[in-house]
Enzyme design. Sequence first.
Site, PDB file in Angstrom:
ATOM      1  N   HIS A  36      -1.875  19.185  52.962  1.00 38.31           N
ATOM      2  CA  HIS A  36      -2.852  19.186  51.877  1.00 38.31           C
ATOM      3  C   HIS A  36      -2.216  19.485  50.531  1.00 38.31           C
ATOM      4  O   HIS A  36      -2.869  19.374  49.490  1.00 38.31           O
ATOM      5  CB  HIS A  36      -3.958  20.209  52.183  1.00 38.31           C
ATOM      6  CG  HIS A  36      -5.165  20.072  51.330  1.00 38.31           C
ATOM      7  ND1 HIS A  36      -5.564  21.023  50.416  1.00 38.31           N
ATOM      8  CD2 HIS A  36      -6.085  19.064  51.235  1.00 38.31           C
ATOM      9  CE1 HIS A  36      -6.665  20.624  49.804  1.00 38.31           C
ATOM     10  NE2 HIS A  36      -7.009  19.446  50.281  1.00 38.31           N
ATOM     11  N   HIS A  84     -13.010  19.790  42.036  1.00 30.91           N
ATOM     12  CA  HIS A  84     -11.911  19.746  43.008  1.00 30.91           C
ATOM     13  C   HIS A  84     -10.843  20.790  42.690  1.00 30.91           C
ATOM     14  O   HIS A  84      -9.818  20.848  43.358  1.00 30.91           O
ATOM     15  CB  HIS A  84     -11.287  18.338  43.019  1.00 30.91           C
ATOM     16  CG  HIS A  84     -10.486  18.057  44.248  1.00 30.91           C
ATOM     17  ND1 HIS A  84      -9.106  18.019  44.245  1.00 30.91           N
ATOM     18  CD2 HIS A  84     -10.856  17.828  45.524  1.00 30.91           C
ATOM     19  CE1 HIS A  84      -8.669  17.757  45.455  1.00 30.91           C
ATOM     20  NE2 HIS A  84      -9.712  17.637  46.256  1.00 30.91           N
ATOM     21  N   ASP A 118      14.297  15.103  40.408  1.00 33.25           N
ATOM     22  CA  ASP A 118      15.667  15.495  40.071  1.00 33.25           C
ATOM     23  C   ASP A 118      15.895  17.002  40.162  1.00 33.25           C
ATOM     24  O   ASP A 118      16.752  17.551  39.460  1.00 33.25           O
ATOM     25  CB  ASP A 118      16.044  14.999  38.672  1.00 33.25           C
ATOM     26  CG  ASP A 118      16.188  13.488  38.617  1.00 33.25           C
ATOM     27  OD1 ASP A 118      16.324  12.873  39.686  1.00 33.25           O
ATOM     28  OD2 ASP A 118      16.156  12.941  37.509  1.00 33.25           O
TER      29      ASP A 118
END
Length: 412
Positions: A116, A321, A123
Amino acid sequence: MNMFQKSPGLRLLQGGRAYFPALIEAIDEAVAWVQFETYIFDVHGTGTGVAEALLRAAGRGVTVQVLVDGIGSEALAPEWQQKITDAGIQWCVYSPLGTGLGGLGLLMPNRWRRLHRKLCVIDQRIVFCGGINVLDDFYDPYYGELQAPRFDFAVAVTGPLAVEAADAAALLWWRVQAGYSARQSHLGTAWEKFRAAGYGGRTSAARLAGPAGAGHAVTTPGTKAALVLRDNLRNRNSIEKAYRRAIGKAHQEILIANAYFVPGGKLRRALIRAARRGVRVTLLLQGKYEYFMQYHAARPVYGALLKAGIEIHEYEASFLHAKVAVIDGHWATVGSSNLDPLSLLLAREANVVVEDKVFAGELREALCAAIDGHGRRLDPSAYSHRPLRQRVLDQLAYALMRLAIFVAGKRY
C-alpha cells in the site's frame, strides 16, 4: 536511538496537481535509477503522463523498476504492456491473486497483506512519499469522473533519507523477485537481479552526478525527517507507535486527516487522554460514501471520541484520501498509512515524519482550510440519534472487520 535525519530538503505537495508535475520533472532528470512502488497505477489521464515519463527515462538508459500491488492495480492494456516491455522497464506485480483463483484469493488471510505504500526514489537522492496513487485526481475506477479532486498529500525529500528509501525499495524488489524465482527454481537469477538493481553494489557515484530531481525543495535549518516503514517482519507497529508517541507528548493541538479511520484501542485511548488533559483534538475524516466496510466500520468508534470532546469533521467536497497529521505546530507526518487495521496490521506502508515548524505550519494551514471550506462538524447529539438502519449497518461492518482481524490472527 534517534531515527531522525537532520536538514533534509522538504516540499509538501497537495493533490495530484502539485504531485504529478514534480514527480514527472524528477523522473525526466533521472540519470541512473528510478524505483517506483504504488498500490494503484492507472494509465489514464494524469497517469499517462507518469507512464510516459518512465518510458523516456528507460529510453535514456535509466534503470526503471516499477512494483505495483496485485489487487490495487489492474492488468495493463496490451499496448501499454508492449511499450513497457520494448522500453526495458522492469515491471513487477506484488502478490498477484493468480488467474486460477480470481476474487476467491481474497478469502485467504495471507492475501490481505498488500503493498500500500507509495514511494518513488530517483537516483538515491530524492524520494516522493505520500498517499497519492498514480490515478487522476478527477477519476475513480468505481465512480467514474469526479466533480472535485481527491484531497491528498505527498512529500518530496532530498538528502540521506532518499538513500534509506532506495535501500528499502531495493530490498523489497529483491524479495519479490526472489519469491518468484524460488517458485521457478531460479534463485541465482534473483540474486543477479538484486545486484543489477544496485543494492548488492550501489549505483556508482559517477552515474549519479547529474542534476538533482528537486532542486527547488526547501531546506530549513534544524529540520529533521525520518522514513517510517510498516511491514510484517521487524516493523509491525512502527507507524502506530510514531503516532502514539507524538500524541502522548502533545500539549496544545492534534490535527489528523485520515481516509479510513478505525483506530485500535491503544490509539483511541491516546487521543482521549490527550483531549482530557486539555489538548484540542480535531479529526478530518471521510464524509462521502466510498466502500461499505471502511465507511460504516468507522462510525462505531466515534461515540467515545465525541464524548471526550474530540471534534470530528467529515470532508464532503470529494473523496478524502489523505493520511497526514500535525501536532503542536512542529511535528507532522505524511504517508500512505490509514489508521485502520488493514494499514496498521497487514499492509506495507510508508510515512515520512517531520520535525519542522515551517513544514508543519504549511500542512496545518491546508488542513484548516479544508475543514473550514469543505468539512461538516459532526454533532454529538445527531450522532447518537442517527437512524436505526445506519446504526445496524455500522455495527455489522465493525463486527465483520473485527472478525477479519481475528481470522488473520491479529490483535487490535
